[in-house]
Scaffold this motif. Structure first.
Motif, PDB file in Angstrom:
ATOM      1  N   LEU A  63       3.713  -1.625 -10.685  1.00 23.68           N
ATOM      2  CA  LEU A  63       4.586  -2.669 -10.147  1.00 23.68           C
ATOM      3  C   LEU A  63       5.622  -2.077  -9.193  1.00 23.68           C
ATOM      4  N   TYR A  64       6.196  -0.918  -9.552  1.00 19.40           N
ATOM      5  CA  TYR A  64       7.142  -0.269  -8.645  1.00 19.40           C
ATOM      6  C   TYR A  64       6.433   0.233  -7.386  1.00 19.40           C
ATOM      7  N   ILE A  65       5.205   0.709  -7.551  1.00 16.07           N
ATOM      8  CA  ILE A  65       4.425   1.139  -6.383  1.00 16.07           C
ATOM      9  C   ILE A  65       4.191  -0.034  -5.440  1.00 16.07           C
ATOM     10  N   LEU A  66       3.849  -1.196  -6.001  1.00 11.43           N
ATOM     11  CA  LEU A  66       3.630  -2.389  -5.196  1.00 11.43           C
ATOM     12  C   LEU A  66       4.918  -2.828  -4.505  1.00 11.43           C
ATOM     13  N   ALA A  67       6.033  -2.785  -5.229  1.00 10.32           N
ATOM     14  CA  ALA A  67       7.322  -3.157  -4.626  1.00 10.32           C
ATOM     15  C   ALA A  67       7.651  -2.235  -3.454  1.00 10.32           C
ATOM     16  N   GLY A  68       7.402  -0.933  -3.627  1.00  8.51           N
ATOM     17  CA  GLY A  68       7.650   0.013  -2.544  1.00  8.51           C
ATOM     18  C   GLY A  68       6.749  -0.223  -1.360  1.00  8.51           C
ATOM     19  N   SER A  69       5.489  -0.562  -1.628  1.00  5.15           N
ATOM     20  CA  SER A  69       4.534  -0.835  -0.547  1.00  5.15           C
ATOM     21  C   SER A  69       4.941  -2.080   0.239  1.00  5.15           C
ATOM     22  N   ALA A 246      11.724  -5.311 -15.418  1.00  2.82           N
ATOM     23  CA  ALA A 246      12.501  -5.131 -14.191  1.00  2.82           C
ATOM     24  C   ALA A 246      11.597  -4.791 -13.012  1.00  2.82           C
ATOM     25  N   ALA A 247      10.503  -4.069 -13.275  1.00  2.00           N
ATOM     26  CA  ALA A 247       9.546  -3.752 -12.216  1.00  2.00           C
ATOM     27  C   ALA A 247       8.896  -5.033 -11.684  1.00  2.00           C
ATOM     28  N   ALA A 248       8.587  -5.956 -12.596  1.00  4.08           N
ATOM     29  CA  ALA A 248       8.025  -7.238 -12.169  1.00  4.08           C
ATOM     30  C   ALA A 248       9.049  -8.031 -11.354  1.00  4.08           C
ATOM     31  N   VAL A 249      10.310  -7.963 -11.760  1.00  3.86           N
ATOM     32  CA  VAL A 249      11.380  -8.615 -11.002  1.00  3.86           C
ATOM     33  C   VAL A 249      11.464  -8.025  -9.590  1.00  3.86           C
ATOM     34  N   ALA A 250      11.299  -6.697  -9.481  1.00  9.07           N
ATOM     35  CA  ALA A 250      11.355  -6.032  -8.176  1.00  9.07           C
ATOM     36  C   ALA A 250      10.292  -6.577  -7.232  1.00  9.07           C
ATOM     37  N   VAL A 251       9.078  -6.783  -7.749  1.00 10.59           N
ATOM     38  CA  VAL A 251       7.995  -7.322  -6.922  1.00 10.59           C
ATOM     39  C   VAL A 251       8.296  -8.764  -6.525  1.00 10.59           C
ATOM     40  N   PHE A 270       0.496  -8.021   3.888  1.00 12.93           N
ATOM     41  CA  PHE A 270       0.649  -8.153   2.430  1.00 12.93           C
ATOM     42  C   PHE A 270      -0.625  -7.686   1.725  1.00 12.93           C
ATOM     43  N   TYR A 271      -1.767  -8.085   2.274  1.00 13.00           N
ATOM     44  CA  TYR A 271      -3.043  -7.633   1.706  1.00 13.00           C
ATOM     45  C   TYR A 271      -3.139  -6.117   1.766  1.00 13.00           C
ATOM     46  N   GLU A 272      -2.710  -5.538   2.896  1.00 12.69           N
ATOM     47  CA  GLU A 272      -2.737  -4.080   3.049  1.00 12.69           C
ATOM     48  C   GLU A 272      -1.831  -3.399   2.019  1.00 12.69           C
ATOM     49  N   ALA A 273      -0.650  -3.986   1.782  1.00 13.03           N
ATOM     50  CA  ALA A 273       0.288  -3.418   0.807  1.00 13.03           C
ATOM     51  C   ALA A 273      -0.293  -3.451  -0.597  1.00 13.03           C
ATOM     52  N   VAL A 274      -0.903  -4.593  -0.950  1.00 14.60           N
ATOM     53  CA  VAL A 274      -1.502  -4.724  -2.287  1.00 14.60           C
ATOM     54  C   VAL A 274      -2.680  -3.762  -2.435  1.00 14.60           C
ATOM     55  N   TRP A 275      -3.476  -3.634  -1.378  1.00 16.63           N
ATOM     56  CA  TRP A 275      -4.649  -2.759  -1.433  1.00 16.63           C
ATOM     57  C   TRP A 275      -4.237  -1.300  -1.596  1.00 16.63           C
TER      58      TRP A 275
END
Length: 434
Positions: A63-69, A246-251, A270-275
């Motif tokens: 989740l933190y990785i996704l938020a950063g992406s 909190a990680a889910a909140v970040a996303v 957004f698709y690129e970030a999720v991928w």
């Protein structure tokens, strides 16, 4: 320790030294134990791997990785840079300070050093070169600053440490904060020293009123991005959410900010970030699964206790033992990225720390600073190599400034963190009542 374990460790180290991706080295080590080991039914290793990867605590990391992406693709990183630039950009060497501060902040929010290098390096290295900075120096500064992501909460590395050692994650989040602030100060100081002879282009000085208005404008534009770490940490330490929640909140916070506030994100980006986040997470889970299998066998073979016995047979002096532990952690960091280093080193060394009276939260700061230094220490230096790819330079061009940062900034902080426990324990005790 059986010969099969020694052969397995030798295989692991050899594969890493010849450049095989870390995930595949752990897969090979796990398969070697399953095929060659005399453990009867090997399902206990596979069960251990599944049990660890199904932990709710680990959900925080992707989740933190996704938020950063999302931050990278959504324009949040660029606005953080603009704020730091408005504060320091008009000083000689100020752009270097901007790089250090912004990389630290972004790395903290994303939780990953590699994310900070990719996001900040791709913006700041060309800008620094344009302003007269040496490209090798600019790349080195970004790579060294990115390692602060391991130390400033919310850190994926500290989540893993707390999970592996069964230590409070809210406490270990805070343990490396003061060492990280020391590092930021030292990086900024040596940045001014190392750039004093570079032909830098200095921004024209403006009046105090104009500077104040510019700072206010840039801060207002970046306000939503700057609020992100405050919200995440406020939720955790205010008792509103767990670190995973909190990680889910970040996303959930990053998505509307990137789409509708800053309007820099499209559905394609957004698709690129999720991928990208999914790819990183898949590799990470594979490493954790196989490393857990390896750790289960090492425990079965009583390897942690044998390491303790060996170290105590060399010396019982606490200072010398801590120096030996630091040397071991530096070597681990030089060959592995932080996730693999934590998974391998924390369970092996925890019995040693318990024996010599080092608090687990203090050890979190010790292992974080040491692994961080290993990531930028030649000859392997995984984050440094990644930085050269982003910066478009060869390794020899970044070696000299990196060695200055390692020996005159990182090493002193590692030693201070190791031998002054309050540097790591004061903040956790103040906030969590440790």
């Amino acid at each position: 320790m059986s010969s099969i374990v020694l052969w397995d460790v030798a295989l692991l180290i050899t594969l890493m030294m010849i450049g095989v991706p870390v995930a595949l080295t752990f897969v090979a080590a796990a398969l070697f134990l399953i095929v060659m080991g005399d453990y009867g039914n090997t399902s206990f290793m596979i069960t251990a791997g599944f049990a660890k990867t199904s932990s709710m605590v680990l959900l925080a990391i992707p989740l933190y990785i996704l938020a950063g992406s999302i931050m990278t693709n959504g324009g949040i990183a660029k606005r953080l840079l603009d704020v730091a630039d408005s504060l320091f950009g008009h000083y000689r060497g100020g752009l270097g300070v901007v790089t250090v501060v912004t990389t630290a902040v972004f790395g903290a929010i994303s939780g990953m050093a590699s994310s900070a290098v990719a996001a900040i390096g791709s913006i700041m290295i060309p800008r620094m070169v344009e302003k007269g900075y040496d490209r090798g120096y600019a790349t080195s500064l970004v790579a060294c600053s990115a390692v602060l992501a391991l130390l400033i909460p919310p850190s994926a590395t500290m989540i893993l440490y707390g999970w592996v050692t069964s230590t409070s994650i809210t406490a270990v989040f805070l343990a490396p904060v003061l060492p990280a602030l020391l590092l930021i100060s030292l990086f900024c100081f040596w940045n001014f020293v190392l750039t004093r002879k570079m032909p830098l282009v200095i921004e024209k000085k403006v009046s105090f009123k104009e500077a104040k208005e510019n700072i206010f404008l840039k801060t207002r534009k970046a306000g939503f991005g700057l609020a992100m770490p405050v919200i995440i940490l406020g939720f955790i330490y205010g008792g509103v959410t767990t670190p995973t929640e909190a990680a889910a909140v970040a996303v959930m916070y990053a998505v509307p900010v990137a789409f509708w506030v800053y309007k820099d994100m499209t559905w394609g980006s957004f698709y690129e970030a999720v991928w990208k986040a999914a790819q990183v997470t898949a590799v990470l889970m594979l490493v954790i699964f196989c490393a857990t299998m390896l750790a289960r066998v090492l425990t079965f073979e009583d390897v942690p206790q044998q390491i303790l016995t060996t170290l105590l047979s060399i010396t019982e002096n606490k200072i010398l033992l801590l120096l030996l532990v630091n040397l071991f952690l530096l070597m681990v960091g030089m060959f592995m990225e932080d996730v693999s280093g934590i998974l391998l080193a924390a369970p092996l060394l925890m019995p040693v720390m318990n024996e010599i009276g080092v608090h687990p939260v203090h050890f979190a700061a010790i292992i974080g600073t040491n692994l961080g230094m290993g990531l930028i220490t030649p000859p392997t230096a995984p984050i440094l190599y990644f930085g050269t790819l982003v910066g478009g330079v060869k390794l020899p061009q970044v070696i000299k400034p990196t060695l200055v940062f390692v020996f005159l900034a990182y090493l002193p902080v590692v030693l201070l963190t190791t031998f002054i426990p309050e540097l790591a324990l004061w903040l956790p005790r103040l906030v969590t009542g440790l």
